[in-house]
Scaffold this active site. Structure first.
Site, PDB file in Angstrom:
ATOM      1  N   ASP A  15       0.867  -0.974  -0.096  1.00 40.40           N
ATOM      2  CA  ASP A  15      -0.184  -0.248   0.117  1.00 40.40           C
ATOM      3  C   ASP A  15       0.693   1.529   0.050  1.00 40.40           C
ATOM      4  O   ASP A  15       0.495   1.896   0.715  1.00 40.40           O
ATOM      5  CB  ASP A  15      -0.730  -0.206   0.949  1.00 40.40           C
ATOM      6  CG  ASP A  15      -1.882  -0.852   1.415  1.00 40.40           C
ATOM      7  OD1 ASP A  15      -2.064  -1.942  -0.007  1.00 40.40           O
ATOM      8  OD2 ASP A  15      -2.403  -1.571   2.285  1.00 40.40           O
ATOM      9  N   ASP A  55      -4.320  -0.857  -1.897  1.00 41.80           N
ATOM     10  CA  ASP A  55      -5.324  -0.758  -0.782  1.00 41.80           C
ATOM     11  C   ASP A  55      -6.741  -0.002  -2.092  1.00 41.80           C
ATOM     12  O   ASP A  55      -6.233   0.986  -2.772  1.00 41.80           O
ATOM     13  CB  ASP A  55      -6.479   0.501   0.006  1.00 41.80           C
ATOM     14  CG  ASP A  55      -6.465   0.062   1.342  1.00 41.80           C
ATOM     15  OD1 ASP A  55      -6.202  -1.021   1.480  1.00 41.80           O
ATOM     16  OD2 ASP A  55      -6.661   0.323   2.542  1.00 41.80           O
ATOM     17  N   HIS A  57     -10.894   0.857  -2.688  1.00 35.84           N
ATOM     18  CA  HIS A  57     -12.115  -0.009  -1.919  1.00 35.84           C
ATOM     19  C   HIS A  57     -12.680   1.226  -2.710  1.00 35.84           C
ATOM     20  O   HIS A  57     -13.059   2.250  -3.173  1.00 35.84           O
ATOM     21  CB  HIS A  57     -12.147   1.712  -0.514  1.00 35.84           C
ATOM     22  CG  HIS A  57     -11.175   0.702   0.856  1.00 35.84           C
ATOM     23  ND1 HIS A  57     -10.603  -0.691   0.766  1.00 35.84           N
ATOM     24  CD2 HIS A  57     -10.220   1.145   1.662  1.00 35.84           C
ATOM     25  CE1 HIS A  57     -10.112  -0.713   2.071  1.00 35.84           C
ATOM     26  NE2 HIS A  57      -9.560   0.404   2.025  1.00 35.84           N
ATOM     27  N   SER A  63     -15.227   0.589   6.281  1.00 38.66           N
ATOM     28  CA  SER A  63     -14.316   0.949   7.089  1.00 38.66           C
ATOM     29  C   SER A  63     -13.893   3.227   6.929  1.00 38.66           C
ATOM     30  O   SER A  63     -13.444   3.418   7.789  1.00 38.66           O
ATOM     31  CB  SER A  63     -13.048   0.650   6.836  1.00 38.66           C
ATOM     32  OG  SER A  63     -12.637   1.584   4.958  1.00 38.66           O
ATOM     33  N   HIS A  99     -10.503   7.322   1.839  1.00 34.25           N
ATOM     34  CA  HIS A  99      -8.848   6.914   1.062  1.00 34.25           C
ATOM     35  C   HIS A  99      -9.337   6.054  -0.034  1.00 34.25           C
ATOM     36  O   HIS A  99     -10.022   4.539   0.093  1.00 34.25           O
ATOM     37  CB  HIS A  99      -7.974   6.400   2.777  1.00 34.25           C
ATOM     38  CG  HIS A  99      -7.952   5.651   3.454  1.00 34.25           C
ATOM     39  ND1 HIS A  99      -9.536   4.462   4.165  1.00 34.25           N
ATOM     40  CD2 HIS A  99      -7.635   3.814   3.265  1.00 34.25           C
ATOM     41  CE1 HIS A  99      -9.445   4.076   4.380  1.00 34.25           C
ATOM     42  NE2 HIS A  99      -8.497   2.732   3.827  1.00 34.25           N
ATOM     43  N   LYS A 124      -6.708  -5.072  -2.408  1.00 35.60           N
ATOM     44  CA  LYS A 124      -7.223  -5.788  -1.643  1.00 35.60           C
ATOM     45  C   LYS A 124      -8.057  -4.492  -0.988  1.00 35.60           C
ATOM     46  O   LYS A 124      -7.950  -3.537  -1.479  1.00 35.60           O
ATOM     47  CB  LYS A 124      -6.116  -6.032  -0.112  1.00 35.60           C
ATOM     48  CG  LYS A 124      -5.521  -4.344   0.389  1.00 35.60           C
ATOM     49  CD  LYS A 124      -3.736  -5.142   1.210  1.00 35.60           C
ATOM     50  CE  LYS A 124      -3.800  -3.985   2.025  1.00 35.60           C
ATOM     51  NZ  LYS A 124      -4.794  -3.375   2.795  1.00 35.60           N
ATOM     52  N   GLU A 131     -13.252  -5.612   6.282  1.00 45.09           N
ATOM     53  CA  GLU A 131     -11.622  -4.891   6.183  1.00 45.09           C
ATOM     54  C   GLU A 131     -11.023  -6.001   6.279  1.00 45.09           C
ATOM     55  O   GLU A 131     -11.141  -6.766   6.223  1.00 45.09           O
ATOM     56  CB  GLU A 131     -11.416  -3.860   8.013  1.00 45.09           C
ATOM     57  CG  GLU A 131     -10.007  -2.869   8.301  1.00 45.09           C
ATOM     58  CD  GLU A 131     -10.278  -2.086   7.712  1.00 45.09           C
ATOM     59  OE1 GLU A 131      -9.553  -1.856   5.730  1.00 45.09           O
ATOM     60  OE2 GLU A 131     -10.508  -0.699   7.802  1.00 45.09           O
ATOM     61  N   ALA A 172       0.649   1.080   6.501  1.00 44.01           N
ATOM     62  CA  ALA A 172       1.291   1.753   7.748  1.00 44.01           C
ATOM     63  C   ALA A 172       1.593   0.443   8.071  1.00 44.01           C
ATOM     64  O   ALA A 172       1.236  -0.623   8.277  1.00 44.01           O
ATOM     65  CB  ALA A 172       0.125   2.150   7.832  1.00 44.01           C
ATOM     66  N   CYS A 176      -1.409  -2.952   8.262  1.00 43.61           N
ATOM     67  CA  CYS A 176      -1.574  -3.593   7.123  1.00 43.61           C
ATOM     68  C   CYS A 176      -0.016  -3.849   7.492  1.00 43.61           C
ATOM     69  O   CYS A 176      -0.222  -5.652   5.873  1.00 43.61           O
ATOM     70  CB  CYS A 176      -1.492  -3.037   5.568  1.00 43.61           C
ATOM     71  SG  CYS A 176      -3.570  -2.233   5.670  1.00 43.61           S
TER      72      CYS A 176
END
Length: 237
Positions: A15, A55, A57, A63, A99, A124, A131, A172, A176
């Protein structure tokens, strides 16, 4: 200390996206851009496979704090995530600012990241119902009597290539990267997190806590100039 035998390492960059990088990211990790140069250095080494994750989404993701009644404050609020087909199982998860929405500028890889040296990208967090900090699967994977809702192709890619060791970096460290490294161990890989290649949402305290949790899970945190990275450097192309 010599490299273990067999030794076929992969690099997993978690990420490294604009939304996680200051100063303009929607969910900036302190000093997040500082890891770009070390990661680019790692990308020059002869890893058998170099994978980046994103990521990715939907705007409706569970989330996001704004998707809950009264839009509770992110970072300090939580929600209960219930398994969509097995309501007996649930877990509590932090709510975040919006995000890494699919196709958005914030979901792009961070500027300066040498993506051309990456072999493939794994996406992902695409299922709005759960989540998914780990790049392998959501937490329900490890609940007895339960099945994961979302599973990526990551484990299959690594095993198809015969990978034995996974080196993890990215963002982070306390979310993750931590979840991905722990799952790498569970899926049967020796797992190393490169300290210079990650930063934590919780800053130095978050990094210390994450490193402790990693050690307890069988993950080893290593340095760029340490022997474990040297094992990769010394491999023949």
């Amino acid at each position: 200390m010599p490299a273990p035998t067999p030794f076929k390492p992969a690099l997993l960059i978690v990420d490294l996206q604009e939304d996680f990088c200051p100063p303009s990211g929607a969910l900036p990790v302190p000093c997040g851009r500082d890891i770009i140069a070390p990661i680019n250095t790692l990308l020059t080494l002869p890893f058998a496979l170099k994978i980046a994750t994103k990521d990715w989404h939907p705007a409706s993701h569970i989330s996001f704090a704004t998707n809950h009644p009264s839009s509770p404050p992110p970072f300090v609020s939580t929600t209960t995530i219930v398994h969509p087909t097995n309501a007996a199982h649930s877990y509590t998860s932090t709510l975040w600012p919006v995000h890494c929405v699919q196709q958005s500028a914030g979901a792009e890889f961070a500027a300066g990241f040498d993506v051309d040296k990456v072999n493939t990208t794994v996406y992902k967090g695409m299922d709005e119902r759960v989540e998914m900090y780990s790049a392998f699967c959501d937490p329900f994977q490890w609940v007895e009597g339960c099945n994961a809702v979302a599973v990526s192709e990551l484990s299959g890619l690594l095993k198809e290539k015969g990978v034995t060791d996974v080196y993890v970096a990215g963002l982070a460290m306390d979310y993750c990267v931590l979840a991905t490294a722990r799952d790498a161990v569970k899926f049967g890989f020796r797992t190393w997190v490169v300290r210079e290649g990650t930063r934590a949402v919780g800053g130095e305290e978050g990094a210390r806590t994450a490193e402790k949790e990693m050690r307890e899970a069988g993950v080893t945190v290593v340095a760029m100039d340490g022997g474990e990275v040297a094992w990769v450097r010394e491999l023949k192309e």
